[in-house]
Motif scaffolding. Structure first.
Motif, PDB file in Angstrom:
ATOM      1  N   VAL A   9     -59.529 -37.459  12.803  1.00  0.00           N
ATOM      2  CA  VAL A   9     -59.712 -38.862  13.192  1.00  0.00           C
ATOM      3  C   VAL A   9     -61.184 -39.133  13.468  1.00  0.00           C
ATOM      4  CG1 VAL A   9     -59.139 -40.640  14.873  1.00  0.00           C
ATOM      5  CG2 VAL A   9     -57.388 -39.000  14.136  1.00  0.00           C
ATOM      6  N   VAL A  10     -61.772 -40.019  12.651  1.00  0.00           N
ATOM      7  CA  VAL A  10     -63.181 -40.385  12.805  1.00  0.00           C
ATOM      8  C   VAL A  10     -63.295 -41.906  12.680  1.00  0.00           C
ATOM      9  CG1 VAL A  10     -65.545 -40.018  12.025  1.00  0.00           C
ATOM     10  CG2 VAL A  10     -63.834 -38.200  11.722  1.00  0.00           C
ATOM     11  N   PRO A  11     -63.183 -42.644  13.804  1.00  0.00           N
ATOM     12  CA  PRO A  11     -63.302 -44.107  13.757  1.00  0.00           C
ATOM     13  C   PRO A  11     -64.713 -44.521  13.331  1.00  0.00           C
ATOM     14  CG  PRO A  11     -62.307 -43.373  15.817  1.00  0.00           C
ATOM     15  CD  PRO A  11     -62.880 -42.155  15.152  1.00  0.00           C
ATOM     16  N   GLY A 273     -56.772 -41.445   9.712  1.00  0.00           N
ATOM     17  CA  GLY A 273     -58.087 -40.818   9.728  1.00  0.00           C
ATOM     18  C   GLY A 273     -59.162 -41.709  10.315  1.00  0.00           C
ATOM     19  N   LEU A 274     -58.967 -43.028  10.211  1.00  0.00           N
ATOM     20  CA  LEU A 274     -59.916 -43.990  10.766  1.00  0.00           C
ATOM     21  C   LEU A 274     -59.613 -44.327  12.222  1.00  0.00           C
ATOM     22  CD1 LEU A 274     -60.115 -46.381   7.683  1.00  0.00           C
ATOM     23  CD2 LEU A 274     -62.009 -45.027   8.601  1.00  0.00           C
TER      24      LEU A 274
END
Length: 316
Positions: A9-11, A273-274
């Motif tokens: 998870v990479v916002p 992922g977002l």
């Protein structure tokens, strides 16, 4: 079936925190199947989708059976799923279709217009303006009954007969649908030719014309592999409703170059992922699409379904 592999998870910080997925697999996904899908299988499909966490599941279409014979069982299907605690929108082409839907207690309906004259003729045997005139009493009556109305707009980016569709042409029809009372619009890339820049251009033009992102959903087909890229571009413009089809099922019986919809699983993988919340259990959703694929007799076209179901097979 379990899902052990999940994306990191990479916002990015410039996207919505939550997206509502408008699931169209049971309607748009099955309407183009060559073999008849039993009503009981359709009902089980809808139930499994609800159990996976989808909160808006388009159940069926109250069109004349001659138009879309695959959905001729709408009267039988809808009562089999109407007890589910989710939104179950249905398509209605005219006042007769609305009558049939209302008689079964439907509280969310959708009309389907075209941004181009060629597709309006092929799909509805009317001009664009004649089709809009046909929808006016449908929308008016639905709103009088306090029923939510969605307006689908096909061929927003390209048409197989007319080519690229001018943005102002799409904006005009969008405004007409909203002016007649539609609660939201779904912008359809029916033949999958859109690219991110085109998406941004249309959304900005709509916003400038008084149609904000909050009133819009996007409906991308993956003909050229652009559906996820186009969805991301729409999210960056503030759209928070995305149409998708479990397992990537679907096409359009009146546009032969239209291939499958954006797969719900592929969309959920990207959104997860977002760091964007959807409320969907990806493992259950993958299992549902694998289950449906076995009933249809062919593997799911969704890359995420194939990847995750393959992982489970390897583990077993």
């Amino acid at each position: 079936m379990t899902v052990d592999g999940l994306p990191m998870v990479v916002p990015t910080g410039d996207l919505p925190t939550r997206v509502r997925i408008h699931e169209v697999g049971a309607r748009d996904g099955l309407q183009n199947e060559k073999a008849t899908v039993p009503t009981e299988v359709k009902a089980e499909f809808v139930r499994r989708l609800a159990e996976a966490g989808l909160t808006t599941i388009e159940a069926t279409s109250f069109v004349h059976p001659r138009w879309v014979p695959q959905l001729a069982d709408a009267e039988q299907l809808y009562p089999m799923v109407s007890d589910l605690p989710v939104a179950l929108p249905v398509l209605v082409p005219n006042e007769r279709g609305l009558d049939r839907a209302l008689a079964l207690g439907a509280r969310r309906v959708a009309v389907f217009a075209s941004a181009t004259e060629s597709f309006a003729k092929a799909n509805l045997n009317r001009t664009v303006d004649e089709a809009l005139a046909m929808f006016e009493p449908v929308v008016s009556r639905a709103k009088a009954e306090d029923v939510h109305v969605r307006g689908y707009l096909s061929m927003c980016f390209g048409d197989p007969w007319e080519g690229a569709v001018p943005v102002p042409q799409v904006v005009r029809v969008c405004k007409s649908l909203l002016d007649m009372g539609c609660d939201e619009l779904s912008l359809g890339d029916t033949i999958g030719v859109a690219t991110p820049g085109h998406v941004v251009s249309l959304l900005r033009s709509l916003d400038e014309a008084g149609v904000p992102p909050a009133a819009l959903g996007v409906h991308f087909h993956d003909t050229y592999g652009q559906a996820l890229a186009n969805t991301l571009a729409a999210l960056q413009q503030g759209v928070t409703t995305v149409d998708a089809s479990a397992g990537g099922l679907g096409g359009c019986p009146y546009a032969k170059s239209a291939t499958g919809n954006l797969a719900t699983e592929d969309l959920v993988w990207m959104l997860r992922g977002l760091g964007i919340d959807t409320g969907i259990d990806l493992g259950r959703l993958v299992a549902t699409s694998v289950w449906m694929a076995t009933r249809l007799g062919r593997p799911s076209p969704s890359r995420t379904v194939r990847a995750l179901s393959h992982e489970d097979t390897e583990e077993q």
